[in-house]
Design a protein around this motif. Structure first.
Motif, mmCIF file in Angstrom:
data_model
loop_
_atom_site.group_PDB
_atom_site.id
_atom_site.type_symbol
_atom_site.label_atom_id
_atom_site.label_comp_id
_atom_site.label_asym_id
_atom_site.label_seq_id
_atom_site.Cartn_x
_atom_site.Cartn_y
_atom_site.Cartn_z
ATOM 1 N N ARG A 1 -2.479 1.327 -3.536
ATOM 2 C CA ARG A 1 -3.594 2.166 -3.090
ATOM 3 C C ARG A 1 -4.759 2.114 -4.082
ATOM 4 O O ARG A 1 -5.927 2.093 -3.695
ATOM 5 C CB ARG A 1 -3.117 3.607 -2.876
ATOM 6 N N LYS A 2 -4.438 2.072 -5.369
ATOM 7 C CA LYS A 2 -5.483 2.035 -6.389
ATOM 8 C C LYS A 2 -6.325 0.765 -6.297
ATOM 9 O O LYS A 2 -7.550 0.806 -6.430
ATOM 10 C CB LYS A 2 -4.854 2.120 -7.789
ATOM 11 N N ASN B 1 0.806 -1.229 0.000
ATOM 12 C CA ASN B 1 0.000 0.000 0.000
ATOM 13 C C ASN B 1 0.834 1.273 0.000
ATOM 14 O O ASN B 1 0.292 2.368 -0.043
ATOM 15 C CB ASN B 1 -0.983 0.007 1.186
ATOM 16 N N ARG B 2 2.181 1.144 0.043
ATOM 17 C CA ARG B 2 3.033 2.328 -0.126
ATOM 18 C C ARG B 2 3.114 2.746 -1.587
ATOM 19 O O ARG B 2 3.464 3.878 -1.899
ATOM 20 C CB ARG B 2 4.439 2.053 0.400
ATOM 21 N N GLN C 1 -8.796 0.847 -3.458
ATOM 22 C CA GLN C 1 -9.927 1.711 -3.798
ATOM 23 C C GLN C 1 -10.866 1.001 -4.780
ATOM 24 O O GLN C 1 -12.089 1.143 -4.681
ATOM 25 C CB GLN C 1 -9.409 3.021 -4.399
#
Length: 296
Positions: free
Chosen positions: A203-204, A197-198, A207
């Protein structure tokens, strides 16, 4: 008026850049006591206080901010001078490139091939790390260029620029054939291996799970997609996320299977460079190259 001692000014500049005497001393390979002594000598020369302590960090005073502003220009120019001399005079040009560890090494390798001239008159040195650490090294003139999954904010980091090279389509892979039932709901039945998640892709995808109503059962997060793929080859029930171009390996690795492509997920590739490196032949080659075929 006598000249400044530029060593004193350099040590002050490093303290401001690093935020503490100890970190500056580590970067300069000297003792903190030596740095403190140099700072005091500079303050005596300029007849004013240059730094104040704020908790564990050190910040420049109003006078210190003025001095730092000029020091930034001076030492930035000195690094630029050495860079220009380096790539204009050396027959075997040293080119140091930072690579964000989240990127596909297969795609990165093909991008880097554009930096190698036909006569191979280049010494390529690649450093792999996180986007944030690579930006720090680039701003400190320790790298010539960065390949990353997100652009640089030129407003917060003046003198650094980025250009988007392309974007890679993403998909879920398995090390064994799978009879797809219903995608993406089917993903909830499998252990997943995902980018950390870095990274921008990490992160995408989280989401994306939220948007499609998937509660992922995450077995592992990896900063290195090659390590994630290797892990999947041993944990054959797991499914991992990687660029769709990995499906080309199915010819060579029959165990690698593309389960499904995700239209909403694209891994972006950027080249990031300092203003002083715009005319560097290797940087220029990457900036001007057309990677449409590579990313298609």
């Amino acid at each position: 008026m006598s000249h400044l001692n530029y060593n004193h000014l350099y040590y002050f500049w490093m303290v401001c850049k690093k935020g503490s005497v100890t970190k500056a001393a580590d970067a300069l390979f000297i003792t903190p006591q030596t740095v403190t002594g140099q700072l005091k000598a500079l303050e005596a020369r300029l007849k004013g206080k240059l730094t104040i302590r704020n908790g564990r960090s050190i910040e420049p005073t109003e006078l210190g901010q003025l001095v730092f502003k000029y020091a930034e220009k001076m030492f930035g120019l000195s690094y630029e001078l050495m860079d220009i001399v380096n790539y204009s005079q050396r027959s075997n040009l040293l080119f140091e490139v930072g690579v964000a560890d989240a990127l596909s090494k297969r795609l990165v390798s093909k991008i880097l091939m554009t930096t190698v001239p036909q006569d191979n008159s280049i010494h390529l040195r690649c450093i792999e790390s996180t986007h944030e650490l690579l930006l720090e090294q680039l701003s400190e003139h320790k790298l010539d260029m960065i390949l990353s999954d997100c652009p640089v904010d030129s407003g917060n980091m003046p003198g650094l620029y980025s250009k988007k090279l392309g974007e890679a389509r993403m998909g879920f892979f398995s090390s064994e054939p799978i009879e797809q039932v219903c995608f993406p709901q089917w993903l909830q039945e499998r252990k997943l291996l995902l980018p950390g998640n870095r990274s921008a892709m990490g992160r995408k995808v989280l989401q994306w799970f939220d948007r499609v109503g998937i509660k992922p059962d995450i077995l592992g997060e990896f900063d290195d997609v090659a390590l994630m793929k290797a892990f999947a080859s041993y944990h054959r029930q797991a499914v991992f996320l990687a660029p769709v171009s990995y499906s080309n390996e199915a010819i060579e690795e029959t165990s690698l299977c593309l389960v499904a492509e995700v239209e909403d997920l694209k891994e972006e590739y950027y080249v990031i460079f300092a203003e002083r490196m715009i005319q560097h032949p290797a940087v220029k080659s990457v900036r001007e190259a057309n990677f449409t075929t590579l990313f298609d």
